[in-house]
Design an enzyme around this catalytic site. Sequence first.
Site, PDB file in Angstrom:
ATOM      1  N   GLY A 168       0.826  -1.224   0.000  1.00 37.79           N
ATOM      2  CA  GLY A 168       0.000   0.000   0.000  1.00 37.79           C
ATOM      3  C   GLY A 168       0.849   1.257   0.000  1.00 37.79           C
TER       4      GLY A 168
ATOM      5  N   GLY B  77      -0.146   5.081  -0.909  1.00 39.98           N
ATOM      6  CA  GLY B  77      -1.160   5.764  -0.119  1.00 39.98           C
ATOM      7  C   GLY B  77      -0.616   6.958   0.647  1.00 39.98           C
ATOM      8  CD  GLN B  78      -3.064  10.915   4.827  1.00 37.91           C
ATOM      9  OE1 GLN B  78      -3.940  10.111   5.182  1.00 37.91           O
ATOM     10  NE2 GLN B  78      -2.960  12.115   5.355  1.00 37.91           N
TER      11      GLN B  78
ATOM     12  CG  ASP C 296      -0.453   0.773  -3.931  1.00 37.20           C
ATOM     13  OD1 ASP C 296      -0.383   1.444  -2.885  1.00 37.20           O
ATOM     14  OD2 ASP C 296      -1.538   0.555  -4.515  1.00 37.20           O
TER      15      ASP C 296
ATOM     16  CG  ASP D 271      -4.446  -7.575  -5.164  1.00 35.51           C
ATOM     17  OD1 ASP D 271      -4.659  -7.665  -3.935  1.00 35.51           O
ATOM     18  OD2 ASP D 271      -5.357  -7.433  -6.004  1.00 35.51           O
TER      19      ASP D 271
ATOM     20  CE1 TYR E 217      -9.425   1.311   8.147  1.00 37.41           C
ATOM     21  CE2 TYR E 217     -10.337   2.867   9.725  1.00 37.41           C
ATOM     22  CZ  TYR E 217      -9.256   2.369   9.028  1.00 37.41           C
ATOM     23  OH  TYR E 217      -8.007   2.923   9.206  1.00 37.41           O
TER      24      TYR E 217
ATOM     25  CE  LYS F 216      -6.913  -0.615   9.774  1.00 42.77           C
ATOM     26  NZ  LYS F 216      -5.604  -1.039   9.239  1.00 42.77           N
TER      27      LYS F 216
HETATM   28  P1  NAD Z   1      -4.523   4.999   1.793  1.00 42.55           P
HETATM   29  O1  NAD Z   1      -5.941   4.682   1.500  1.00 42.55           O
HETATM   30  O2  NAD Z   1      -4.035   6.371   1.544  1.00 42.55           O
HETATM   31  O3  NAD Z   1      -3.577   3.989   1.012  1.00 42.55           O
HETATM   32  C1  NAD Z   1      -3.825   2.624   0.969  1.00 42.55           C
HETATM   33  C2  NAD Z   1      -3.080   2.060  -0.220  1.00 42.55           C
HETATM   34  O4  NAD Z   1      -3.381   0.662  -0.274  1.00 42.55           O
HETATM   35  C3  NAD Z   1      -3.498   2.669  -1.566  1.00 42.55           C
HETATM   36  O5  NAD Z   1      -2.362   3.138  -2.274  1.00 42.55           O
HETATM   37  C4  NAD Z   1      -4.159   1.509  -2.306  1.00 42.55           C
HETATM   38  O6  NAD Z   1      -3.900   1.515  -3.696  1.00 42.55           O
HETATM   39  C5  NAD Z   1      -3.508   0.312  -1.622  1.00 42.55           C
HETATM   40  N1  NAD Z   1      -4.316  -0.908  -1.721  1.00 42.55           N
HETATM   41  C6  NAD Z   1      -5.649  -1.042  -1.620  1.00 42.55           C
HETATM   42  N2  NAD Z   1      -6.004  -2.324  -1.830  1.00 42.55           N
HETATM   43  C7  NAD Z   1      -4.857  -3.007  -2.045  1.00 42.55           C
HETATM   44  C8  NAD Z   1      -4.560  -4.362  -2.322  1.00 42.55           C
HETATM   45  N3  NAD Z   1      -5.523  -5.282  -2.445  1.00 42.55           N
HETATM   46  N4  NAD Z   1      -3.264  -4.728  -2.474  1.00 42.55           N
HETATM   47  C9  NAD Z   1      -2.280  -3.804  -2.383  1.00 42.55           C
HETATM   48  N5  NAD Z   1      -2.502  -2.495  -2.161  1.00 42.55           N
HETATM   49  C10 NAD Z   1      -3.783  -2.114  -1.982  1.00 42.55           C
HETATM   50  O7  NAD Z   1      -4.262   4.559   3.314  1.00 42.55           O
HETATM   51  P2  NAD Z   1      -3.249   5.206   4.370  1.00 42.55           P
HETATM   52  O8  NAD Z   1      -3.909   6.395   4.956  1.00 42.55           O
HETATM   53  O9  NAD Z   1      -1.898   5.335   3.801  1.00 42.55           O
HETATM   54  O10 NAD Z   1      -3.285   4.069   5.497  1.00 42.55           O
HETATM   55  C11 NAD Z   1      -2.280   3.130   5.703  1.00 42.55           C
HETATM   56  C12 NAD Z   1      -2.644   2.311   6.930  1.00 42.55           C
HETATM   57  O11 NAD Z   1      -2.776   3.184   8.057  1.00 42.55           O
HETATM   58  C13 NAD Z   1      -3.976   1.577   6.822  1.00 42.55           C
HETATM   59  O12 NAD Z   1      -3.870   0.347   7.501  1.00 42.55           O
HETATM   60  C14 NAD Z   1      -4.941   2.466   7.552  1.00 42.55           C
HETATM   61  O13 NAD Z   1      -6.014   1.753   8.080  1.00 42.55           O
HETATM   62  C15 NAD Z   1      -4.053   3.009   8.650  1.00 42.55           C
HETATM   63  N6  NAD Z   1      -4.537   4.269   9.189  1.00 42.55           N
HETATM   64  C16 NAD Z   1      -4.496   5.421   8.454  1.00 42.55           C
HETATM   65  C17 NAD Z   1      -4.963   6.602   9.007  1.00 42.55           C
HETATM   66  C18 NAD Z   1      -4.932   7.893   8.246  1.00 42.55           C
HETATM   67  O14 NAD Z   1      -5.477   8.897   8.728  1.00 42.55           O
HETATM   68  N7  NAD Z   1      -4.304   7.945   7.069  1.00 42.55           N
HETATM   69  C19 NAD Z   1      -5.480   6.611  10.303  1.00 42.55           C
HETATM   70  C20 NAD Z   1      -5.553   5.421  11.002  1.00 42.55           C
HETATM   71  C21 NAD Z   1      -5.057   4.254  10.449  1.00 42.55           C
HETATM   72  C1  AKB Z   2     -10.251   7.081   8.558  1.00 41.23           C
HETATM   73  O1  AKB Z   2     -10.806   8.168   8.777  1.00 41.23           O
HETATM   74  O2  AKB Z   2     -10.820   6.077   8.095  1.00 41.23           O
HETATM   75  C2  AKB Z   2      -8.794   6.965   8.927  1.00 41.23           C
HETATM   76  C3  AKB Z   2      -8.661   6.419  10.308  1.00 41.23           C
HETATM   77  C4  AKB Z   2      -8.758   7.327  11.468  1.00 41.23           C
HETATM   78  O3  AKB Z   2      -8.486   5.247  10.480  1.00 41.23           O
HETATM   79  N1  AKB Z   2      -8.177   8.236   8.782  1.00 41.23           N
END
Ligand code: NAD
Ligand code: AKB
Length: 324
Positions: free
Chosen positions: A12, A15-16, A38, A57, A147, A151
Site C-alpha cells: 500500500g 497511499g497517504q 501497491d 495485490d 473498517y 481493525k
Molecule cells: P490509503 O488509503 O491512503 O492507502 C492505501 C493504499 O493501499 C493505496 O495506495 C491503495 O492503492 C492500496 N491498496 C488497496 N487495496 C490493495 C490491495 N488489495 N493490495 C495492495 N494495495 C492495496 O491509506 P493510508 O492512509 O496510507 O493508510 C495506511 C494504513 O494506516 C492503513 O492500515 C490504515 O487503516 C491506517 N490508518 C491510516 C490513518 C490515516 O489517517 N491515514 C489513520 C488510522 C489508520
Molecule cells: C479514517 O478516517 O478512516 C482513517 C482512520 C482514522 O483510520 N483516517
Amino acid sequence: MGDNIQRVLVTGALGQIGSELCASLRQRYGADNVVASDCKDLSGSKLAKAGPTCTLDVLDRALIEKTVVHYKIDTIVHLAAILSATGEANPDLAWKVNMDGLYNVLEVGRVHHLNQVMVPSSIAVFGPGTPLENTPNDTILRPSTMYGLTKVAGELLGSYYFDKFGLDVRGLRYPGIISAETPPGGGTTDYAVAIFYEAVKHGRYTCFVRDDTRLPMMYMPDCLKATMDLMVAPLHNLKHHTDFNVGAMSFRACELAAEIRKHIPSFQCDYQPDRRQNIADSWPRSVADDAARREWGWRPNFDLETMTEDMIKRLQARHQAGEL
Ligand code: NAD
Ligand code: AKB
C-alpha cells in the site's frame, strides 16, 4: 527482532502514509533495501525513481511470497487497506482487503520467519460504547463500522501470531493523519486534510462534519516517527504489541478553521455533515497514550498551531510551483 531490520517490503506504498514512510525508511535502511509495493502501478511515481518497487495485490499470497523471497525481505510494513468511508460504502471489499490481505501477509511472515510485521491499526477500533474522552488503551472495542471491525480483528490476529508462532507483529492506532504530500484515501478524518488544500487553493471549504466535531489527529512527521520508533523498540520492553494508542492533538473542526484563518484571514468554512458524521461521532475525542509513552518512549512534536503553520507553508509552496 526490532533492531535486526535490513530489507523491508511496504504494501500500500502509494497511499497517504506509504508515500512518505517509504522515503523515511529508505533514509534509515538504504534506498535499495526498501521495496515499495501497491496494487496500483508505481511506474513513474516518486517512489519508483528512488528505489525498488513492484506491483503487488495483497490478496495474492503467492505473489507476496515470491516478492519476499526474491528481495530477501525480513520485515513487512503492511499499509494496504480500505479506510472507513470507502469501507462503509463497500464492506465486502473492506473485509477482503483488510482481513484476507492481512492474513496473507501474516502467513508469509510465519512461513518465512520474518523478523517483524508492522500493521497499523486505528482509532476506528473504538465505538459508541467506549469512553470517548481520553480513551484508555485497554478498553471496550465495539466499533460500528466494517473498517473498525477489521481493525479490531487485525489487532487480535496479530497478537495471535505473536503468542502462537513468535512472529513479532507490531501496530499502533493512528488517529487521523494530516499531511501535505499525498491526499488521504477515503477516510472519515479526510476533512482535516482537505480543508488545508481548499484553503490554499480556493480560500473556502465545505466541511462534511459538524463544526463541533472533535477527533484525535496527528501530523505526518509524528506519524512517521511513531511508526519507526515502534519498529525499533526492544521487544522485551513491549507489553502491548499490536494495539498502542498514540495521541498528538485533538481539536474541533471549527478550531482548525480558526487556526487556518490566522494565516489566511479571508478563509471561509461552512459545514454540511454527510454520512461520515455518524462515523466521526462514534470515535474518541481524545486518546490516552500512556502505554506507548511508557513502553517505547512515544512523544509527539507537533500540536495544532505548529502543524497548521507547517501545512500551510508546504501547500502554499506546492501551489506556487503549480503542483496542486
Ligand atoms: P490509503 O488509503 O491512503 O492507502 C492505501 C493504499 O493501499 C493505496 O495506495 C491503495 O492503492 C492500496 N491498496 C488497496 N487495496 C490493495 C490491495 N488489495 N493490495 C495492495 N494495495 C492495496 O491509506 P493510508 O492512509 O496510507 O493508510 C495506511 C494504513 O494506516 C492503513 O492500515 C490504515 O487503516 C491506517 N490508518 C491510516 C490513518 C490515516 O489517517 N491515514 C489513520 C488510522 C489508520
Ligand atoms: C479514517 O478516517 O478512516 C482513517 C482512520 C482514522 O483510520 N483516517
